[in-house]
Write an enzyme that holds these catalytic residues in place. Structure first.
Site, short mmCIF file in Angstrom:
data_model
loop_
_atom_site.label_atom_id
_atom_site.label_comp_id
_atom_site.label_asym_id
_atom_site.label_seq_id
_atom_site.Cartn_x
_atom_site.Cartn_y
_atom_site.Cartn_z
N ARG A 1 -27.84 -40.62 16.60
CA ARG A 1 -28.67 -41.36 17.55
C ARG A 1 -30.14 -41.31 17.16
O ARG A 1 -30.85 -42.33 17.17
CB ARG A 1 -28.45 -40.81 18.96
CG ARG A 1 -27.02 -40.96 19.45
CD ARG A 1 -26.72 -40.12 20.68
NE ARG A 1 -27.51 -40.56 21.83
CZ ARG A 1 -27.52 -39.93 23.00
NH1 ARG A 1 -26.80 -38.81 23.15
NH2 ARG A 1 -28.24 -40.38 24.00
N THR B 1 -20.08 -40.31 23.96
CA THR B 1 -19.49 -40.58 22.64
C THR B 1 -17.99 -40.32 22.74
O THR B 1 -17.56 -39.35 23.34
CB THR B 1 -20.12 -39.66 21.57
OG1 THR B 1 -21.51 -39.93 21.49
CG2 THR B 1 -19.48 -39.90 20.21
N ILE C 1 -19.03 -33.45 20.78
CA ILE C 1 -19.65 -34.76 20.77
C ILE C 1 -20.20 -35.04 22.16
O ILE C 1 -19.76 -34.44 23.15
CB ILE C 1 -18.65 -35.87 20.33
CG1 ILE C 1 -17.36 -35.82 21.15
CG2 ILE C 1 -18.32 -35.75 18.86
CD1 ILE C 1 -16.33 -36.86 20.74
N ASP C 2 -21.19 -35.91 22.23
CA ASP C 2 -21.88 -36.16 23.49
C ASP C 2 -20.95 -36.73 24.56
O ASP C 2 -19.89 -37.30 24.25
CB ASP C 2 -23.04 -37.14 23.28
CG ASP C 2 -24.10 -36.58 22.35
OD1 ASP C 2 -24.26 -35.35 22.33
OD2 ASP C 2 -24.76 -37.37 21.65
N LYS C 3 -21.37 -36.62 25.79
CA LYS C 3 -20.59 -37.09 26.94
C LYS C 3 -20.10 -38.52 26.77
O LYS C 3 -18.94 -38.83 27.03
CB LYS C 3 -21.44 -36.97 28.21
CG LYS C 3 -20.79 -37.54 29.46
CD LYS C 3 -21.74 -37.48 30.65
CE LYS C 3 -21.12 -38.14 31.88
NZ LYS C 3 -22.06 -38.16 33.03
#
Length: 305
Positions: free
Chosen positions: A237, A141, A137-139
């Site tokens: 997103r 998130t 998962i993104d930084k």
């Protein structure tokens, strides 16, 4: 380097090369094999082919197995919020601002650095930079993700991701009041040709499907549950932005002028469910919204009064 040669007979002709190599190469996922093919470590008649190449009679396949590279990512004593752990998997609740795995120019402070300190073993399938990482998962998130401790667990978890049987539910706070209570976004995604930092909706992209439903509406924003059928980079997103409801705080796909001071998109991996790779038992984990997320929702509720 270890090289192996295979010649195709009547029994194997017509099979996709990625499936053929996956079947004969024990302990390696199909996605790993596809990466080998793309990088030229699998040749057919001394030529590079695509993963969907169908084998012909008397084709000669040469595979080259790279020697394992000594892990150079250092172990760091960083606290991890562990939701569950056994000899095969570890389930963690990732905080905001933590990168999942190292990348060039950023080899410290990641979840992998912390896991290497905490665990004796992690699967080797994704190489030296992403040991054990099945999905990420993104930084900015937050929320739940599962990490594999061995190659067998990694392969089985990856298969669940691929056949969409792994349950993944996210809470996303989006700009604007969604009119529909629920919907599905089915739009292909690929790296943007204009901006390499972004993902874009393109006809030649990989299929991406997001199911969403409204949890709560506020004055100028909406809390939605997003269920991933596929797991592409930046999927939620990009998808929510594509229908006119970008995530609050999203620096890449959101509004240029943000109403709130919180940095990063308001996205939380709330629920993760999967079949345990060894026991076959279904397991499901959930995590609370982080404090900054809960505080923002409380303020939005007050604004509605």
């Amino acid at each position: 380097m270890e090289e192996k040669i295979f010649e195709i007979n009547e029994e194997n002709k017509g099979i996709r090369i990625d499936k053929f190599i996956t079947d004969i190469m024990e302990g390696k996922s199909r996605s790993y094999i596809q990466g080998m093919i793309e990088e030229g470590y699998v040749l057919v008649n001394n030529k590079k082919v695509k993963s969907n190449y169908k084998l012909k009679l008397n084709d000669v396949i040469k595979t080259t197995i790279k020697e394992p590279v000594e892990l150079e990512v250092k172990k760091e004593n960083i606290p991890i919020d562990i939701l569950y752990e056994d000899s095969d998997v570890i389930v963690v609740n990732k905080p905001k601002g933590m990168v999942v795995h190292p990348a060039p120019g950023n080899y410290e402070g990641t979840l992998v650095n912390a896991l290497l300190y905490h665990c004796k073993d992690l699967s080797s399938i994704n190489g030296v930079i992403r040991p054990g990482i099945v999905h990420r998962i993104d930084k900015d998130t937050t929320g739940v993700l599962v990490v594999a401790k061995n190659d067998e667990a990694h392969v089985k978890l990856s298969e669940q991701l691929k056949d969409h049987s792994m349950k993944r539910e996210y809470y996303a706070l989006v700009e604007g009041r969604l009119k529909k209570d629920s919907g599905t976004i089915d739009k292909p995604l690929a790296r943007s040709k204009r901006d390499r930092l972004k993902i874009a909706i393109t006809e030649d992209g990989k299929r991406a499907v997001t199911h969403y439903s409204v949890i709560e509406r506020f004055k100028n924003s909406t809390l939605v549950k997003c269920v991933l059928e596929t797991g592409r980079t930046h999927q939620i997103r990009v998808h929510m932005s594509s229908i006119g409801y970008p995530l609050v705080g999203d620096p890449l796909y959101g509004f240029k002028k943000q109403k709130f001071k919180d940095d990063g998109q308001m996205l939380h991996a709330k629920v993760l469910g999967f079949i345990h790779p060894r026991t076959g038992e279904y397991m499901e984990f959930s995590s609370e919204l982080p404090e900054n997320y809960k505080k923002l929702l409380e303020n939005l509720r007050k604004d509605c009064i």
